[in-house]
Design a protein around this motif. Structure first.
Motif, PDB file in Angstrom:
ATOM      1  N   LEU A  21     -88.061 -26.461   8.097  1.00 14.16           N
ATOM      2  CA  LEU A  21     -87.609 -25.083   7.931  1.00 14.16           C
ATOM      3  C   LEU A  21     -86.097 -25.026   7.709  1.00 14.16           C
ATOM      4  CD1 LEU A  21     -89.680 -23.208  10.675  1.00 14.16           C
ATOM      5  CD2 LEU A  21     -89.849 -22.878   8.200  1.00 14.16           C
ATOM      6  N   LEU A  22     -85.346 -25.819   8.450  1.00 14.23           N
ATOM      7  CA  LEU A  22     -83.896 -25.818   8.288  1.00 14.23           C
ATOM      8  C   LEU A  22     -83.488 -26.432   6.952  1.00 14.23           C
ATOM      9  CD1 LEU A  22     -82.809 -26.761  11.914  1.00 14.23           C
ATOM     10  CD2 LEU A  22     -82.355 -24.607  10.735  1.00 14.23           C
ATOM     11  N   ARG A  23     -84.167 -27.480   6.524  1.00 14.72           N
ATOM     12  CA  ARG A  23     -83.843 -28.091   5.226  1.00 14.72           C
ATOM     13  C   ARG A  23     -84.144 -27.126   4.077  1.00 14.72           C
ATOM     14  NH1 ARG A  23     -82.356 -33.302   5.465  1.00 14.72           N
ATOM     15  NH2 ARG A  23     -82.909 -34.520   7.331  1.00 14.72           N
ATOM     16  N   GLU A  24     -85.236 -26.392   4.190  1.00 12.80           N
ATOM     17  CA  GLU A  24     -85.550 -25.391   3.165  1.00 12.80           C
ATOM     18  C   GLU A  24     -84.475 -24.307   3.131  1.00 12.80           C
ATOM     19  OE1 GLU A  24     -89.383 -23.873   4.019  1.00 12.80           O
ATOM     20  OE2 GLU A  24     -90.456 -25.713   3.429  1.00 12.80           O
ATOM     21  N   ALA A  60     -80.594 -14.940   9.247  1.00 10.30           N
ATOM     22  CA  ALA A  60     -80.542 -16.231   9.921  1.00 10.30           C
ATOM     23  C   ALA A  60     -81.240 -16.184  11.274  1.00 10.30           C
ATOM     24  CB  ALA A  60     -79.090 -16.665  10.085  1.00 10.30           C
ATOM     25  N   MET A  61     -81.127 -15.060  11.976  1.00  3.19           N
ATOM     26  CA  MET A  61     -81.693 -14.962  13.314  1.00  3.19           C
ATOM     27  C   MET A  61     -83.220 -15.110  13.294  1.00  3.19           C
ATOM     28  SD  MET A  61     -81.079 -10.843  13.751  1.00  3.19           S
ATOM     29  CE  MET A  61     -81.640 -10.806  15.432  1.00  3.19           C
ATOM     30  N   VAL A  62     -83.856 -14.640  12.247  1.00  2.00           N
ATOM     31  CA  VAL A  62     -85.315 -14.747  12.161  1.00  2.00           C
ATOM     32  C   VAL A  62     -85.721 -16.191  11.872  1.00  2.00           C
ATOM     33  CG1 VAL A  62     -87.366 -13.933  10.962  1.00  2.00           C
ATOM     34  CG2 VAL A  62     -85.476 -12.366  11.391  1.00  2.00           C
ATOM     35  N   LEU A  63     -85.013 -16.830  10.941  1.00  2.00           N
ATOM     36  CA  LEU A  63     -85.330 -18.222  10.647  1.00  2.00           C
ATOM     37  C   LEU A  63     -85.102 -19.107  11.871  1.00  2.00           C
ATOM     38  CD1 LEU A  63     -85.995 -20.421   8.498  1.00  2.00           C
ATOM     39  CD2 LEU A  63     -83.549 -20.737   8.299  1.00  2.00           C
ATOM     40  N   LEU A  64     -84.009 -18.879  12.580  1.00  3.34           N
ATOM     41  CA  LEU A  64     -83.733 -19.691  13.772  1.00  3.34           C
ATOM     42  C   LEU A  64     -84.787 -19.471  14.849  1.00  3.34           C
ATOM     43  CD1 LEU A  64     -79.854 -19.412  14.057  1.00  3.34           C
ATOM     44  CD2 LEU A  64     -81.202 -21.289  13.136  1.00  3.34           C
ATOM     45  N   HIS A  72     -93.548   2.657  11.928  1.00  2.00           N
ATOM     46  CA  HIS A  72     -92.310   3.430  11.999  1.00  2.00           C
ATOM     47  C   HIS A  72     -91.047   2.642  11.650  1.00  2.00           C
ATOM     48  CE1 HIS A  72     -94.461   6.825  13.747  1.00  2.00           C
ATOM     49  NE2 HIS A  72     -95.051   5.981  14.589  1.00  2.00           N
ATOM     50  N   LEU A  73     -90.952   1.393  12.113  1.00  2.00           N
ATOM     51  CA  LEU A  73     -89.715   0.619  11.933  1.00  2.00           C
ATOM     52  C   LEU A  73     -90.038  -0.779  11.402  1.00  2.00           C
ATOM     53  CD1 LEU A  73     -88.035   1.632  15.307  1.00  2.00           C
ATOM     54  CD2 LEU A  73     -87.445   2.505  13.040  1.00  2.00           C
ATOM     55  N   PRO A  74     -90.528  -0.871  10.167  1.00  2.00           N
ATOM     56  CA  PRO A  74     -90.951  -2.175   9.640  1.00  2.00           C
ATOM     57  C   PRO A  74     -89.795  -3.119   9.302  1.00  2.00           C
ATOM     58  CG  PRO A  74     -91.134  -0.495   7.942  1.00  2.00           C
ATOM     59  CD  PRO A  74     -90.782   0.223   9.216  1.00  2.00           C
ATOM     60  N   LYS A  75     -88.562  -2.630   9.314  1.00  2.00           N
ATOM     61  CA  LYS A  75     -87.428  -3.481   8.932  1.00  2.00           C
ATOM     62  C   LYS A  75     -86.416  -3.682  10.065  1.00  2.00           C
ATOM     63  CE  LYS A  75     -87.686  -2.460   3.995  1.00  2.00           C
ATOM     64  NZ  LYS A  75     -86.927  -2.044   2.782  1.00  2.00           N
ATOM     65  N   LYS A  76     -86.850  -3.459  11.301  1.00  2.00           N
ATOM     66  CA  LYS A  76     -85.974  -3.663  12.447  1.00  2.00           C
ATOM     67  C   LYS A  76     -86.228  -5.053  13.035  1.00  2.00           C
ATOM     68  CE  LYS A  76     -83.699   0.264  12.977  1.00  2.00           C
ATOM     69  NZ  LYS A  76     -82.221   0.341  13.069  1.00  2.00           N
ATOM     70  N   PRO A  77     -85.250  -5.970  12.925  1.00  2.00           N
ATOM     71  CA  PRO A  77     -85.502  -7.357  13.382  1.00  2.00           C
ATOM     72  C   PRO A  77     -85.715  -7.477  14.882  1.00  2.00           C
ATOM     73  CG  PRO A  77     -83.183  -7.056  12.761  1.00  2.00           C
ATOM     74  CD  PRO A  77     -83.908  -5.817  12.337  1.00  2.00           C
ATOM     75  N   THR A  78     -84.996  -6.708  15.690  1.00  3.11           N
ATOM     76  CA  THR A  78     -85.102  -6.864  17.132  1.00  3.11           C
ATOM     77  C   THR A  78     -86.524  -6.625  17.621  1.00  3.11           C
ATOM     78  OG1 THR A  78     -82.809  -6.135  17.392  1.00  3.11           O
ATOM     79  CG2 THR A  78     -84.194  -6.094  19.351  1.00  3.11           C
ATOM     80  N   LEU A  79     -87.165  -5.587  17.109  1.00  3.46           N
ATOM     81  CA  LEU A  79     -88.540  -5.293  17.514  1.00  3.46           C
ATOM     82  C   LEU A  79     -89.493  -6.423  17.131  1.00  3.46           C
ATOM     83  CD1 LEU A  79     -88.845  -1.479  16.707  1.00  3.46           C
ATOM     84  CD2 LEU A  79     -89.284  -2.555  18.918  1.00  3.46           C
ATOM     85  N   LEU A 110     -93.230 -13.531  12.542  1.00  2.00           N
ATOM     86  CA  LEU A 110     -91.908 -13.945  12.074  1.00  2.00           C
ATOM     87  C   LEU A 110     -91.896 -14.239  10.582  1.00  2.00           C
ATOM     88  CD1 LEU A 110     -90.909 -16.285  15.047  1.00  2.00           C
ATOM     89  CD2 LEU A 110     -90.062 -13.980  14.582  1.00  2.00           C
ATOM     90  N   LYS A 111     -92.923 -14.920  10.114  1.00  4.38           N
ATOM     91  CA  LYS A 111     -92.991 -15.249   8.682  1.00  4.38           C
ATOM     92  C   LYS A 111     -93.135 -13.994   7.837  1.00  4.38           C
ATOM     93  CE  LYS A 111     -95.299 -18.317   5.415  1.00  4.38           C
ATOM     94  NZ  LYS A 111     -96.358 -19.357   5.238  1.00  4.38           N
TER      95      LYS A 111
END
Length: 365
Positions: free
Chosen positions: A160-163, A138-142, A99-106, A127-128
């Motif tokens: 991950l941060l250098r990339e 940014a929130m997902v990478l962090l 239903h919500l494949p693009k909602k980051p919070t979920l 997450l990946k």
């Protein structure tokens, strides 16, 4: 008693507030706010007094009509946390994959749930995969970085941060990730040299980013002040010779004077910084006066000020005057420079506070 018999249906849990639910089926058209509130009230009522079976049935009915609202999926998952681990996982899978494949919070909550259950590989995968579907968040990478850090994989977190810095080299996000990497290198990996290198490289790419200079100063302050004095003064010099706004330079200049007052070992350096600060204050005052009068400085005046011989003579005279006033304890003449509370006001936008509270020693002018 017979007169109240007609009120009995209103007290039945199966009644409240079901008649107010106008659309129990799915539709792409958004639900009205009052309908969302009715569903929430209905769920809260059943959770408070109903059985687990009734609550589950109602949640399933609710998720038909409210399938596109993440708040209800989150509410469903939180309710199931005390009843069924597999039930929580099933709710997150349906919400995130259907239903919500693009909602980051979920997705972040799902990954946190799997990490809590000890399934670190599944948390990484979630997450990946979401980062591939919605890149650039940014929130997902962090969250990926913090996951690796909690697992003790500091090298993976650093990588991950250098990339991320390389991927966003031409954007403001590069500086943001550089600050995050420098903090991790300093606070977690205890490598001041590597953290300094990261920030200096970021400054070379983004010379007008005030936050980079502030973090570089914070980094140098965290070490031995006497050893790092040269680096600290070098950072101040970078700011004062940059193309940053005059108001920003004044704030950094004021902080340089404070640093030398509190920790400096060379009085000549202090007096030079003080005189430079006075020059900036005068320049700012002239700028404001010209703006108020709607006039600019005459070209011949600008030429005189640009003449090295004139500037050197004026600077020498000003140095003598200001230094004499400072050393003789003439508080009145130096009060403008030491009105620290006034010049710390711009720090609010950077998240810095005035730790010295100098205004208690110097009366307001």
């Amino acid at each position: 008693t017979a007169g109240f018999c007609h009120l009995w249906p209103l007290l039945s849990p199966s009644f409240f507030p079901h008649p107010q639910i106008k659309r129990p089926y799915f539709h792409v058209k958004p639900l009205e706010r009052v309908q969302l509130k009715n569903w929430k009230d209905y769920l809260d009522f059943e959770i408070a007094g109903g059985t687990n079976e009734r609550v589950l049935v109602l949640f399933e009915r609710c998720m038909i009509a409210c399938a596109l609202y993440e708040d209800f999926w989150i509410k469903y998952a939180k309710y199931l946390e005390n009843h069924s681990v597999e039930g929580v996982r099933n709710v997150f899978q349906r919400a995130c994959m259907v239903h919500l494949p693009k909602k980051p919070t979920l997705h972040l909550l799902w990954a946190a749930f799997e990490e809590q259950q000890g399934d670190l590989e599944e948390a990484r995968r979630i997450l990946k995969s979401f980062q591939m579907v919605v890149p650039g968040l940014a929130m997902v990478l962090l969250r990926r970085v913090s996951l690796e850090r909690r697992c003790g994989h500091l090298e993976q977190a650093e990588e991950l941060l250098r990339e991320a810095i390389e991927q966003h080299r031409d954007t403001a996000l590069a500086s943001f990730f550089a600050i995050k990497l420098a903090r991790q290198l300093l606070k977690v990996q205890k490598s001041l040299a590597k953290a300094r290198k990261v920030l200096l490289e970021a400054v070379e790419r983004d010379k007008e980013n005030t936050k980079l200079y502030l973090n570089l100063l914070e980094l140098e302050f965290s070490g031995d002040i006497r050893v790092n004095e040269g680096n600290i003064l070098g950072c101040f010099e970078q700011v004062l010779t940059s193309s940053l706004p005059l108001e920003t330079k004044i704030v950094f200049s004021q902080r340089r004077v404070e640093f030398l007052e509190d920790f400096g070992y060379n009085v000549q350096t202090l007096l030079h910084a003080y005189d430079e600060h006075q020059r900036l204050l005068k320049q700012n005052s002239n700028k404001k006066r010209a703006a108020e009068n709607g006039t600019e400085e005459p070209e011949e005046k600008k030429a005189r000020m640009d003449d090295p011989s004139t500037v050197s003579s004026v600077s020498a005279a000003a140095t003598t005057t200001n230094s004499t006033a400072l050393m003789s304890g003439d508080v009145t003449s130096s009060q403008a420079a030491y009105n620290y509370s006034a010049w710390y006001q711009p720090y609010g936008s950077y998240g810095y506070q005035n730790p010295w509270n100098y205004s208690q020693y110097y009366p307001q002018s």
